[in-house]
Write a protein that holds these residues in place. Structure first.
Motif, PDB file in Angstrom:
ATOM      1  N   PHE A   1      -3.430  -5.227   6.891  1.00  0.00           N
ATOM      2  CA  PHE A   1      -4.489  -4.246   6.673  1.00  0.00           C
ATOM      3  C   PHE A   1      -3.907  -2.837   6.788  1.00  0.00           C
ATOM      4  CE2 PHE A   1      -8.237  -7.070   8.295  1.00  0.00           C
ATOM      5  CZ  PHE A   1      -7.989  -7.959   7.257  1.00  0.00           C
ATOM      6  N   LEU A   2      -4.446  -1.934   6.001  1.00  0.00           N
ATOM      7  CA  LEU A   2      -3.961  -0.556   6.029  1.00  0.00           C
ATOM      8  C   LEU A   2      -4.095   0.039   7.428  1.00  0.00           C
ATOM      9  CD1 LEU A   2      -2.789   1.753   4.296  1.00  0.00           C
ATOM     10  CD2 LEU A   2      -5.131   2.528   3.916  1.00  0.00           C
ATOM     11  N   GLY A   3      -5.207  -0.246   8.104  1.00  0.00           N
ATOM     12  CA  GLY A   3      -5.395   0.275   9.463  1.00  0.00           C
ATOM     13  C   GLY A   3      -4.309  -0.197  10.403  1.00  0.00           C
ATOM     14  N   GLY A   4      -3.915  -1.465  10.267  1.00  0.00           N
ATOM     15  CA  GLY A   4      -2.850  -2.005  11.107  1.00  0.00           C
ATOM     16  C   GLY A   4      -1.514  -1.356  10.829  1.00  0.00           C
ATOM     17  N   THR A   5      -1.242  -1.038   9.559  1.00  0.00           N
ATOM     18  CA  THR A   5       0.041  -0.407   9.229  1.00  0.00           C
ATOM     19  C   THR A   5       0.100   1.027   9.735  1.00  0.00           C
ATOM     20  OG1 THR A   5      -0.654   0.362   7.012  1.00  0.00           O
ATOM     21  CG2 THR A   5       0.267  -1.860   7.173  1.00  0.00           C
ATOM     22  N   VAL A   6      -1.049   1.698   9.804  1.00  0.00           N
ATOM     23  CA  VAL A   6      -1.086   3.043  10.405  1.00  0.00           C
ATOM     24  C   VAL A   6      -0.896   2.933  11.916  1.00  0.00           C
ATOM     25  CG1 VAL A   6      -2.526   5.069  10.853  1.00  0.00           C
ATOM     26  CG2 VAL A   6      -2.494   4.032   8.565  1.00  0.00           C
ATOM     27  N   ALA A   7      -1.545   1.946  12.520  1.00  0.00           N
ATOM     28  CA  ALA A   7      -1.452   1.768  13.976  1.00  0.00           C
ATOM     29  C   ALA A   7      -0.041   1.416  14.426  1.00  0.00           C
ATOM     30  CB  ALA A   7      -2.426   0.684  14.434  1.00  0.00           C
ATOM     31  N   THR A   8       0.785   0.889  13.515  1.00  0.00           N
ATOM     32  CA  THR A   8       2.166   0.533  13.862  1.00  0.00           C
ATOM     33  C   THR A   8       3.190   1.419  13.160  1.00  0.00           C
ATOM     34  OG1 THR A   8       2.138  -1.148  12.113  1.00  0.00           O
ATOM     35  CG2 THR A   8       1.608  -1.875  14.339  1.00  0.00           C
ATOM     36  N   ASN A   9       2.724   2.391  12.365  1.00  0.00           N
ATOM     37  CA  ASN A   9       3.628   3.214  11.553  1.00  0.00           C
ATOM     38  C   ASN A   9       4.585   2.323  10.758  1.00  0.00           C
ATOM     39  OD1 ASN A   9       4.796   5.592  10.486  1.00  0.00           O
ATOM     40  ND2 ASN A   9       6.412   5.572  12.032  1.00  0.00           N
ATOM     41  N   ALA A  10       4.010   1.382  10.034  1.00  0.00           N
ATOM     42  CA  ALA A  10       4.805   0.397   9.292  1.00  0.00           C
ATOM     43  C   ALA A  10       5.666   1.066   8.226  1.00  0.00           C
ATOM     44  CB  ALA A  10       3.877  -0.628   8.646  1.00  0.00           C
ATOM     45  N   SER A  11       6.699   0.337   7.834  1.00  0.00           N
ATOM     46  CA  SER A  11       7.555   0.823   6.761  1.00  0.00           C
ATOM     47  C   SER A  11       8.098  -0.370   5.987  1.00  0.00           C
ATOM     48  CB  SER A  11       8.704   1.681   7.302  1.00  0.00           C
ATOM     49  OG  SER A  11       9.453   0.960   8.266  1.00  0.00           O
ATOM     50  N   GLY A  12       8.747  -0.107   4.896  1.00  0.00           N
ATOM     51  CA  GLY A  12       9.319  -1.166   4.074  1.00  0.00           C
ATOM     52  C   GLY A  12      10.653  -0.730   3.521  1.00  0.00           C
ATOM     53  N   SER A  13      11.115  -1.418   2.504  1.00  0.00           N
ATOM     54  CA  SER A  13      12.447  -1.129   1.980  1.00  0.00           C
ATOM     55  C   SER A  13      12.540   0.269   1.365  1.00  0.00           C
ATOM     56  CB  SER A  13      12.843  -2.184   0.940  1.00  0.00           C
ATOM     57  OG  SER A  13      11.915  -2.200  -0.131  1.00  0.00           O
ATOM     58  N   ARG A  14      11.446   0.747   0.763  1.00  0.00           N
ATOM     59  CA  ARG A  14      11.500   2.059   0.089  1.00  0.00           C
ATOM     60  C   ARG A  14      11.333   3.231   1.048  1.00  0.00           C
ATOM     61  NH1 ARG A  14       7.860   0.234  -5.117  1.00  0.00           N
ATOM     62  NH2 ARG A  14       9.318  -1.378  -5.840  1.00  0.00           N
ATOM     63  N   THR A  15      11.249   2.935   2.338  1.00  0.00           N
ATOM     64  CA  THR A  15      11.263   4.000   3.337  1.00  0.00           C
ATOM     65  C   THR A  15      12.534   4.835   3.204  1.00  0.00           C
ATOM     66  OG1 THR A  15       9.942   2.683   4.853  1.00  0.00           O
ATOM     67  CG2 THR A  15      11.206   4.464   5.827  1.00  0.00           C
ATOM     68  N   PHE A  16      13.599   4.227   2.698  1.00  0.00           N
ATOM     69  CA  PHE A  16      14.848   4.966   2.490  1.00  0.00           C
ATOM     70  C   PHE A  16      14.602   6.243   1.696  1.00  0.00           C
ATOM     71  CE2 PHE A  16      18.430   5.829  -0.448  1.00  0.00           C
ATOM     72  CZ  PHE A  16      19.363   6.221   0.487  1.00  0.00           C
ATOM     73  N   TYR A  17      13.790   6.153   0.668  1.00  0.00           N
ATOM     74  CA  TYR A  17      13.531   7.305  -0.196  1.00  0.00           C
ATOM     75  C   TYR A  17      12.245   8.042   0.193  1.00  0.00           C
ATOM     76  CZ  TYR A  17      12.866  10.061  -4.463  1.00  0.00           C
ATOM     77  OH  TYR A  17      12.689  11.089  -5.354  1.00  0.00           O
ATOM     78  N   TYR A  18      11.200   7.280   0.473  1.00  0.00           N
ATOM     79  CA  TYR A  18       9.882   7.883   0.631  1.00  0.00           C
ATOM     80  C   TYR A  18       9.503   8.214   2.075  1.00  0.00           C
ATOM     81  CZ  TYR A  18       8.822   6.600  -4.221  1.00  0.00           C
ATOM     82  OH  TYR A  18       8.814   6.481  -5.589  1.00  0.00           O
ATOM     83  N   GLY A  19      10.133   7.547   3.047  1.00  0.00           N
ATOM     84  CA  GLY A  19       9.733   7.743   4.430  1.00  0.00           C
ATOM     85  C   GLY A  19       8.671   6.725   4.834  1.00  0.00           C
TER      86      GLY A  19
END
Length: 540
Positions: free
Chosen positions: A168-186
């Protein structure tokens, strides 16, 4: 009275009025059992009931009642976490499954409300544009996959791209989630413009980025009954790494919104999110580069990172898979898809919208060949994702067949100490003679080391060996969690269970974090056990 111009003061408000809907709640054991663990299946909890609010007012009412009776409330998102963060330790589970709709009367006058049905569930989000650019307003219970499909249908993109699309989007905000494209986008943090958060007393904070900043290491919150809360920030310094999801985000003069992002539901319940969007990339080119040895793969990844940071290639992500990871992936994708001589893979993505694809491909091939790749493959994006995700599928199949579970780390180190950490991974892994894999976001020097124990004895050894890896990471200036958060995890030291976050910030840091939580949640009802163990809350 306090002036709104003071930067570190925020005034709480009452929850938004909503159509009177009966709150759904259940004490059915079969329903509760759906909420007592998470994707890891390592921790199992218990609860007396599950409640399913549909709007902010219902969240507020649940928290006010629980607060007055001192009943613990654990917030549950999609259940995709692997740290036990949503696992209840008694009390009530507050599920955000039904938090999927926006109330039209609270939306901006300019923009579009979009309603979307996915797998039988109805979601609504608002997409608008202002002086800052494109944005979306969403409820917390919308899955990442559904959210992405909606915005991409409008030619837009949500850049953080967490790997688990059912989260869920709320859960990803609560954990400051990231993925592979964090390299470029943050990470997620960089795209959160505004949050509405329900506090344990039922009041609501409407926090917009750039409005409220710490002053003299403090925030001041004025509640609707006139009481004033002083929130003193911990004194610890976060590690100098590109990704960190361990503990509260703390910086001098920090923005209040950043305290809640990654706080793992310990300070309040997110009821609405405003997210920055960008234009959808024109085309994405996925590339698998195969190497005969790990050293060549790592050397290539470092060069690719350097080239990307200079802007010479439009690289969005850089992922690494060690020899043992490749062996697992090859079970599902045998040669020629994964060559028999491949002992290391670098998977990366490039955006081809800004230049001719043929030019980017030519530059990419030249670079790959210079670093001794035995084979490079450019393929369809969906096919590439399937191959990449073969590793967790095969790993989970392996440990399940042995009646155990993987013992995983989420370590991120500074660039200058990465090589030493890499050597130590192999040293510890080879020493205990338990199968392991190393893979992940090498573009940010953030790798996952997974032990794959074959029996209960190996499981015990793996847990102890992981402590060595965590201690080494901290010694090298790294973090024990680059993206998954801390949740309710412990580590073993001389046979004793110790709080996970204590490795980084010590007892003093944990007490300071406990005091911060206490300021927001003096009755200690919200997501107890996450980040801060209950015994530390008792000390304040």
């Amino acid at each position: 009275m306090y002036s709104h111009t003071l930067p570190n003061i925020i005034f709480a408000e009452k929850p938004r009025e909503s159509i009177d809907i009966t709150l759904e709640r259940s004490n059915n054991v079969n329903i509760i059992n759906n909420y007592i663990t998470d994707e890891s299946r390592v921790i199992e909890g218990y609860a007396e009931e599950v409640v399913f609010p549909r709007n902010e007012k219902q969240i507020s009412e649940i928290l006010k009642e629980a607060n007055s009776r001192r009943i613990c409330v654990t917030i549950s998102g999609g259940g995709t976490g692997i740290t036990g963060s949503r696992v209840p330790l008694g009390g009530i589970v507050l599920s955000t499954d039904k938090m999927t709709q926006l109330d039209r009367k609270y939306l901006p006058s300019s923009g579009e409300l979009i309603e979307y049905i996915d797998s039988g569930r109805k979601y609504s989000i608002f997409i608008g544009k202002d002086e800052e650019g494109f944005y979306a307003i969403t409820p917390p219970g919308i899955p990442i996959g559904s959210f992405k499909r909606i915005v991409e249908g409008k030619g837009l993109c949500y850049p953080p791209d967490p790997t688990e699309t059912t989260a869920f989007l709320g859960g990803t905000v609560a954990t400051n989630a990231s993925g592979s494209r964090t390299f470029y986008y943050g990470p997620t943090r960089d795209y959160v413009r505004r949050l509405r958060v329900v506090l344990p007393n039922g009041d609501v904070l409407d926090i917009r980025r750039g409005r409220v900043f710490a002053r003299e290491n403090k925030f001041i919150i004025v509640l609707t009954d006139g009481r004033r809360i002083e929130v003193e920030l911990p004194s610890y310094k976060m590690p100098n790494v590109e990704k960190n999801a361990a503990g509260y985000y703390i910086n001098p003069n920090m923005d209040l919104i950043d305290l809640f992002i990654g706080s793992e539901g310990t300070l309040g319940v997110i009821s609405e999110i405003e997210i920055k969007l960008i234009k959808k990339p024109k085309d994405i080119l996925p590339v698998f580069a195969h190497f005969s040895c790990e050293e060549d793969a790592v050397s290539f990844a470092k060069k690719l990172r350097e080239v990307a940071r200079k802007g010479e290639l439009p690289v969005l992500s850089i992922e690494f898979f060690d020899k043992y990871s490749v062996d697992f992936m090859r079970k599902k994708y045998p040669p020629p898809t994964i060559p028999s001589e491949s002992n290391g893979i670098i998977f990366f993505e490039e955006e081809t919208g800004s230049e001719e694809e043929s030019v980017i491909i030519e530059r990419t091939i030249d670079l790959v060949e210079k670093y001794n790749a035995i084979k490079s493959m450019i393929m369809d994006l969906e096919r590439a994702k399937e191959i990449r995700h073969a590793l967790p599928e095969e790993v989970n199949k392996f440990v399940r067949s042995h009646g155990t579970h993987k013992v995983a780390t989420d370590i991120c180190t500074p660039e200058e100490t990465f090589d030493e950490m890499m050597r130590y991974y192999h040293e510890v892994g080879d020493e205990v003679e338990i199968p392991y894999v190393i893979f992940g976001h090498i573009g940010n020097f953030h790798l996952h080391f997974n032990f794959l124990p074959r029996n209960r004895e190996e499981l015990k050894i793996a847990v102890s060996a992981c402590t060595k890896l965590l201690e080494k990471a901290v010694k090298l200036g790294g973090t024990i969690s680059g993206e998954h958060g801390v949740g309710k995890k412990y580590y073993l030291k001389d046979g004793e269970r110790r709080p996970y976050i204590e490795l980084m910030y010590g007892e003093r840091g944990l007490i300071e974090m406990a005091k911060l939580k206490h300021a927001f949640d003096p009755n200690h009802i919200l997501n107890v056990g996450n980040i801060i163990p209950e015994e530390y809350l008792e000390k304040v």
